[in-house]
Design a protein around this motif. Structure first.
Motif, PDB file in Angstrom:
ATOM      1  N   UNK A  68       0.820  -1.208   0.000  1.00  0.00           N
ATOM      2  CA  UNK A  68       0.000   0.000   0.000  1.00  0.00           C
ATOM      3  C   UNK A  68       0.857   1.263   0.000  1.00  0.00           C
ATOM      4  N   UNK A  69       2.130   1.130   0.325  1.00  0.00           N
ATOM      5  CA  UNK A  69       3.041   2.280   0.348  1.00  0.00           C
ATOM      6  C   UNK A  69       3.971   2.275  -0.862  1.00  0.00           C
ATOM      7  N   UNK A  70       3.501   1.697  -1.950  1.00  0.00           N
ATOM      8  CA  UNK A  70       4.319   1.614  -3.157  1.00  0.00           C
ATOM      9  C   UNK A  70       4.816   2.992  -3.590  1.00  0.00           C
ATOM     10  N   UNK A  71       3.951   3.996  -3.588  1.00  0.00           N
ATOM     11  CA  UNK A  71       4.321   5.333  -4.051  1.00  0.00           C
ATOM     12  C   UNK A  71       5.467   5.943  -3.263  1.00  0.00           C
ATOM     13  N   UNK A  72       5.407   5.880  -1.951  1.00  0.00           N
ATOM     14  CA  UNK A  72       6.488   6.458  -1.142  1.00  0.00           C
ATOM     15  C   UNK A  72       7.760   5.629  -1.265  1.00  0.00           C
ATOM     16  N   UNK A  73       7.615   4.321  -1.397  1.00  0.00           N
ATOM     17  CA  UNK A  73       8.761   3.434  -1.607  1.00  0.00           C
ATOM     18  C   UNK A  73       9.437   3.776  -2.931  1.00  0.00           C
ATOM     19  N   UNK A  74       8.645   4.000  -3.967  1.00  0.00           N
ATOM     20  CA  UNK A  74       9.184   4.347  -5.275  1.00  0.00           C
ATOM     21  C   UNK A  74       9.883   5.705  -5.236  1.00  0.00           C
ATOM     22  N   UNK A  75       9.341   6.661  -4.501  1.00  0.00           N
ATOM     23  CA  UNK A  75       9.993   7.970  -4.379  1.00  0.00           C
ATOM     24  C   UNK A  75      11.349   7.827  -3.688  1.00  0.00           C
ATOM     25  N   UNK A  76      11.416   6.991  -2.691  1.00  0.00           N
ATOM     26  CA  UNK A  76      12.680   6.738  -2.000  1.00  0.00           C
ATOM     27  C   UNK A  76      13.708   6.134  -2.967  1.00  0.00           C
ATOM     28  N   UNK A  77      13.269   5.190  -3.776  1.00  0.00           N
ATOM     29  CA  UNK A  77      14.160   4.587  -4.776  1.00  0.00           C
ATOM     30  C   UNK A  77      14.627   5.647  -5.769  1.00  0.00           C
ATOM     31  N   UNK A  78      13.716   6.495  -6.212  1.00  0.00           N
ATOM     32  CA  UNK A  78      14.057   7.538  -7.179  1.00  0.00           C
ATOM     33  C   UNK A  78      15.070   8.512  -6.594  1.00  0.00           C
ATOM     34  N   UNK A  79      14.870   8.905  -5.362  1.00  0.00           N
ATOM     35  CA  UNK A  79      15.800   9.822  -4.702  1.00  0.00           C
ATOM     36  C   UNK A  79      17.186   9.192  -4.578  1.00  0.00           C
ATOM     37  N   UNK A  80      17.234   7.943  -4.181  1.00  0.00           N
ATOM     38  CA  UNK A  80      18.511   7.239  -4.050  1.00  0.00           C
ATOM     39  C   UNK A  80      19.191   7.081  -5.413  1.00  0.00           C
ATOM     40  N   UNK A  81      18.408   6.777  -6.442  1.00  0.00           N
ATOM     41  CA  UNK A  81      18.953   6.631  -7.787  1.00  0.00           C
ATOM     42  C   UNK A  81      19.520   7.956  -8.284  1.00  0.00           C
ATOM     43  N   UNK A  82      18.821   9.053  -8.023  1.00  0.00           N
ATOM     44  CA  UNK A  82      19.309  10.378  -8.418  1.00  0.00           C
ATOM     45  C   UNK A  82      20.588  10.732  -7.665  1.00  0.00           C
ATOM     46  N   UNK A  83      20.636  10.421  -6.387  1.00  0.00           N
ATOM     47  CA  UNK A  83      21.845  10.693  -5.596  1.00  0.00           C
ATOM     48  C   UNK A  83      23.032   9.910  -6.153  1.00  0.00           C
ATOM     49  N   UNK A  84      22.801   8.662  -6.517  1.00  0.00           N
ATOM     50  CA  UNK A  84      23.870   7.852  -7.102  1.00  0.00           C
ATOM     51  C   UNK A  84      24.328   8.440  -8.439  1.00  0.00           C
ATOM     52  N   UNK A  85      23.371   8.921  -9.240  1.00  0.00           N
ATOM     53  CA  UNK A  85      23.715   9.545 -10.520  1.00  0.00           C
ATOM     54  C   UNK A  85      24.593  10.772 -10.279  1.00  0.00           C
ATOM     55  N   UNK A  86      24.215  11.598  -9.297  1.00  0.00           N
ATOM     56  CA  UNK A  86      24.999  12.792  -8.990  1.00  0.00           C
ATOM     57  C   UNK A  86      26.408  12.431  -8.541  1.00  0.00           C
ATOM     58  N   UNK A  87      26.540  11.417  -7.707  1.00  0.00           N
ATOM     59  CA  UNK A  87      27.881  11.010  -7.254  1.00  0.00           C
ATOM     60  C   UNK A  87      28.752  10.567  -8.427  1.00  0.00           C
ATOM     61  N   UNK A  88      28.158   9.785  -9.334  1.00  0.00           N
ATOM     62  CA  UNK A  88      28.916   9.303 -10.495  1.00  0.00           C
ATOM     63  C   UNK A  88      29.299  10.437 -11.436  1.00  0.00           C
ATOM     64  N   UNK A  89      28.472  11.458 -11.534  1.00  0.00           N
ATOM     65  CA  UNK A  89      28.669  12.508 -12.525  1.00  0.00           C
ATOM     66  C   UNK A  89      29.174  13.821 -11.962  1.00  0.00           C
ATOM     67  N   UNK A  90      29.388  13.901 -10.666  1.00  0.00           N
ATOM     68  CA  UNK A  90      29.808  15.155 -10.041  1.00  0.00           C
ATOM     69  C   UNK A  90      31.090  15.727 -10.624  1.00  0.00           C
ATOM     70  N   UNK A  91      32.131  14.925 -10.872  1.00  0.00           N
ATOM     71  CA  UNK A  91      33.343  15.524 -11.447  1.00  0.00           C
ATOM     72  C   UNK A  91      33.076  16.197 -12.801  1.00  0.00           C
ATOM     73  N   UNK A  92      32.280  15.570 -13.634  1.00  0.00           N
ATOM     74  CA  UNK A  92      31.962  16.151 -14.936  1.00  0.00           C
ATOM     75  C   UNK A  92      31.098  17.395 -14.781  1.00  0.00           C
ATOM     76  N   UNK A  93      30.149  17.367 -13.843  1.00  0.00           N
ATOM     77  CA  UNK A  93      29.264  18.517 -13.640  1.00  0.00           C
ATOM     78  C   UNK A  93      30.030  19.747 -13.169  1.00  0.00           C
ATOM     79  N   UNK A  94      31.049  19.530 -12.368  1.00  0.00           N
ATOM     80  CA  UNK A  94      31.836  20.658 -11.868  1.00  0.00           C
ATOM     81  C   UNK A  94      32.589  21.373 -12.974  1.00  0.00           C
ATOM     82  N   UNK A  95      32.879  20.673 -14.063  1.00  0.00           N
ATOM     83  CA  UNK A  95      33.636  21.261 -15.165  1.00  0.00           C
ATOM     84  C   UNK A  95      32.727  21.958 -16.181  1.00  0.00           C
ATOM     85  N   UNK A  96      31.425  21.731 -16.102  1.00  0.00           N
ATOM     86  CA  UNK A  96      30.493  22.344 -17.048  1.00  0.00           C
ATOM     87  C   UNK A  96      30.158  23.769 -16.630  1.00  0.00           C
ATOM     88  N   UNK A  97      29.849  24.575 -17.608  1.00  0.00           N
ATOM     89  CA  UNK A  97      29.386  25.930 -17.345  1.00  0.00           C
ATOM     90  C   UNK A  97      27.904  25.849 -17.022  1.00  0.00           C
TER      91      UNK A  97
END
Length: 108
Positions: A68-97
């Motif tokens: 019954x809490x699928x929606x909040x569980x999915x949001x948690x997964x999405x947030x964690x996935x986005x955080x992982x994406x940011x960690x992987x891409x942070x060096x490249x993002x820092x070099x972009x304008x």
């Protein structure tokens, strides 16, 4: 939709009903994309994060304790996935304008 309907769709997914997961994706795709975009700030990256989040949710359905809490569980997964994406891409993002008026949330 009602959380009980989400739970019913989750149970159907666990029984092998692919259409049930498609219904969950359709129901939550806007919220997942919005959450992903909030964190990564790029359209293409948000699409990638959303896709990864749905794939992670599909694989994790057997471990969902309260369907019954699928929606909040999915949001948690999405947030964690986005955080992982940011960690992987942070060096490249820092070099972009940065694009004027666009805010990025950094995770360090």
């Amino acid at each position: 939709m009602h959380p009980n309907h989400d739970a019913e769709l989750v149970f159907r997914c666990l029984e092998g009903d692919a259409d049930a997961f498609a219904a969950l994706v359709q129901r939550f795709q806007g919220a997942v994309y919005a959450t992903a975009f909030y964190y990564v700030g790029r359209y293409g990256a948000a699409e990638d994060v959303a896709q990864e989040a749905f794939w992670a949710a599909y694989r994790g359905l057997p471990h969902l304790k309260d369907p019954e809490k699928f929606g909040s569980w999915l949001k948690e997964i999405t947030t964690r996935t986005a955080a992982n994406w940011l960690r992987r891409n942070l060096p490249r993002l820092r070099m972009e304008t940065p694009v004027p008026g666009q805010n990025y949330i950094g995770i360090e």
